[in-house]
Design a protein around this motif. Structure first.
Motif, PDB file in Angstrom:
ATOM      1  N   GLU A  12      -5.697   8.030   0.768  1.00 20.21           N
ATOM      2  CA  GLU A  12      -6.996   7.397   0.914  1.00 20.21           C
ATOM      3  C   GLU A  12      -7.962   7.936  -0.132  1.00 20.21           C
ATOM      4  OE1 GLU A  12      -8.502   7.819   4.822  1.00 20.21           O
ATOM      5  OE2 GLU A  12      -6.890   6.686   5.767  1.00 20.21           O
ATOM      6  N   ASP A  64      -4.913   5.388 -10.726  1.00 17.93           N
ATOM      7  CA  ASP A  64      -3.790   4.778 -11.414  1.00 17.93           C
ATOM      8  C   ASP A  64      -2.774   5.835 -11.824  1.00 17.93           C
ATOM      9  OD1 ASP A  64      -4.767   6.005 -13.725  1.00 17.93           O
ATOM     10  OD2 ASP A  64      -5.732   4.189 -14.473  1.00 17.93           O
ATOM     11  N   TYR A  89      -9.109   3.230  -6.380  1.00 13.82           N
ATOM     12  CA  TYR A  89      -7.724   3.675  -6.440  1.00 13.82           C
ATOM     13  C   TYR A  89      -7.520   4.567  -7.661  1.00 13.82           C
ATOM     14  CZ  TYR A  89      -7.076   0.184 -10.117  1.00 13.82           C
ATOM     15  OH  TYR A  89      -7.189  -0.545 -11.274  1.00 13.82           O
ATOM     16  N   ALA A 143      -0.037   5.161   0.481  1.00 14.12           N
ATOM     17  CA  ALA A 143      -1.000   5.526  -0.555  1.00 14.12           C
ATOM     18  C   ALA A 143      -2.064   6.446   0.023  1.00 14.12           C
ATOM     19  CB  ALA A 143      -1.654   4.271  -1.126  1.00 14.12           C
ATOM     20  N   ASN A 149       0.819  -1.213   0.000  1.00 18.07           N
ATOM     21  CA  ASN A 149       0.000   0.000   0.000  1.00 18.07           C
ATOM     22  C   ASN A 149       0.856   1.268   0.000  1.00 18.07           C
ATOM     23  OD1 ASN A 149      -2.628   1.086  -0.142  1.00 18.07           O
ATOM     24  ND2 ASN A 149      -2.601   1.595   2.026  1.00 18.07           N
ATOM     25  N   ASP A 181     -13.667  -1.408  -4.098  1.00 17.52           N
ATOM     26  CA  ASP A 181     -12.238  -1.128  -4.244  1.00 17.52           C
ATOM     27  C   ASP A 181     -12.094   0.146  -5.057  1.00 17.52           C
ATOM     28  OD1 ASP A 181     -11.406  -3.437  -2.878  1.00 17.52           O
ATOM     29  OD2 ASP A 181     -11.601  -4.645  -4.697  1.00 17.52           O
ATOM     30  N   ASP A 185       1.248   3.770  -7.493  1.00 21.15           N
ATOM     31  CA  ASP A 185       1.347   2.614  -6.606  1.00 21.15           C
ATOM     32  C   ASP A 185       2.603   1.803  -6.917  1.00 21.15           C
ATOM     33  OD1 ASP A 185       0.349   0.494  -4.780  1.00 21.15           O
ATOM     34  OD2 ASP A 185       0.222  -0.640  -6.653  1.00 21.15           O
TER      35      ASP A 185
END
Length: 234
Positions: free
Chosen positions: A173, A191, A189, A171, A65, A187, A132
């Motif tokens: 939030e 990119d 995130y 990472a 993470n 999920d 990430d």
């Protein structure tokens, strides 16, 4: 012997120059490091478009993470828009490929899109963007290589630079409304291209994105379990 210093690899800089166009300007186009920090790194991958980074495994962090922030240098950002080059007109792109090694064994690799004007794309990484790096696992070295269709028979024409900050940072939030998070497994995130990606066990009908002041900045209708949203102009 060449009349000016030549270097490859990583340089430590506090540059804030977002105006000067040229290879001697190592400043990020954002004008500072991530989150307005004073110092950050600029990497030059050289004529052959490659650079290495050794990870201090004795003191390295667990990359679960975790990742780093990336941004275009001023020189590259202005080169992309130069009327004699025009990435948009020529549908050019510029990416940095990261390959992770443990000893001599490749662990994995990923591509970071720094500028992309292929087909309908219209993207430059002019702001610090989290990437990430949890996938590097137990790597002890990273190799960075430049990829682009802005090239000729001798090699790449695009300047092979990028800026990096907060290597190994947690990472950020992605906030999802509490009532939704309690009832669904989602999920979420961002990119490397700054796209917000959502994946849900249930079908998603609509997505509304608000800023920290509570203002609606984007909403789309989906009717799918997976969503990928761009934020151009937001």
């Amino acid at each position: 012997d060449w009349g000016s210093p030549y270097w490859e690899g990583f340089a430590y800089t506090n540059g804030t120059d977002v105006t000067t166009y040229g290879y001697s300007n190592l400043s990020a186009i954002s004008g500072s490091g991530n989150d307005n920090s004073e110092n950050y790194a600029t990497c030059y991958m050289g004529f052959y478009g490659m650079a290495g980074l050794k990870i201090d495994t004795e003191h390295s962090v667990d990359f679960t993470n975790r990742g780093a922030y990336f941004c275009l240098p001023t020189y590259v950002s202005k080169y992309v828009d130069d009327e004699n080059v025009s990435f948009a007109e020529n549908h050019f792109y510029y990416s940095v490929k990261i390959t992770a090694f443990a000893g001599e064994n490749e662990v994995a690799n990923r591509e970071i899109v720094m500028a992309d004007f292929r087909e309908d794309a219209n993207y430059k990484m002019d702001e610090w963007t989290f990437v990430d790096l949890s996938w590097i696992a137990n790597a002890d070295s990273l190799y960075f290589s430049a990829l682009s269709n802005d090239a000729n028979e001798y090699g790449l024409l695009v300047p092979t630079y990028f800026c990096m900050d907060d290597f190994g940072i947690q990472a950020p939030e992605v906030f999802i409304g509490q009532s939704i998070a309690e009832s669904l497994s989602i999920d979420a995130y961002f990119d490397a291209a700054g796209m917000l990606n959502l994946s849900c066990e249930s079908r998603i009908n609509d997505v509304y994105v608000y800023d920290m002041a509570g203002r609606l900045v984007k909403n789309i209708s989906v009717n799918d379990n997976n969503v990928s949203m761009a934020f151009d102009g937001v």
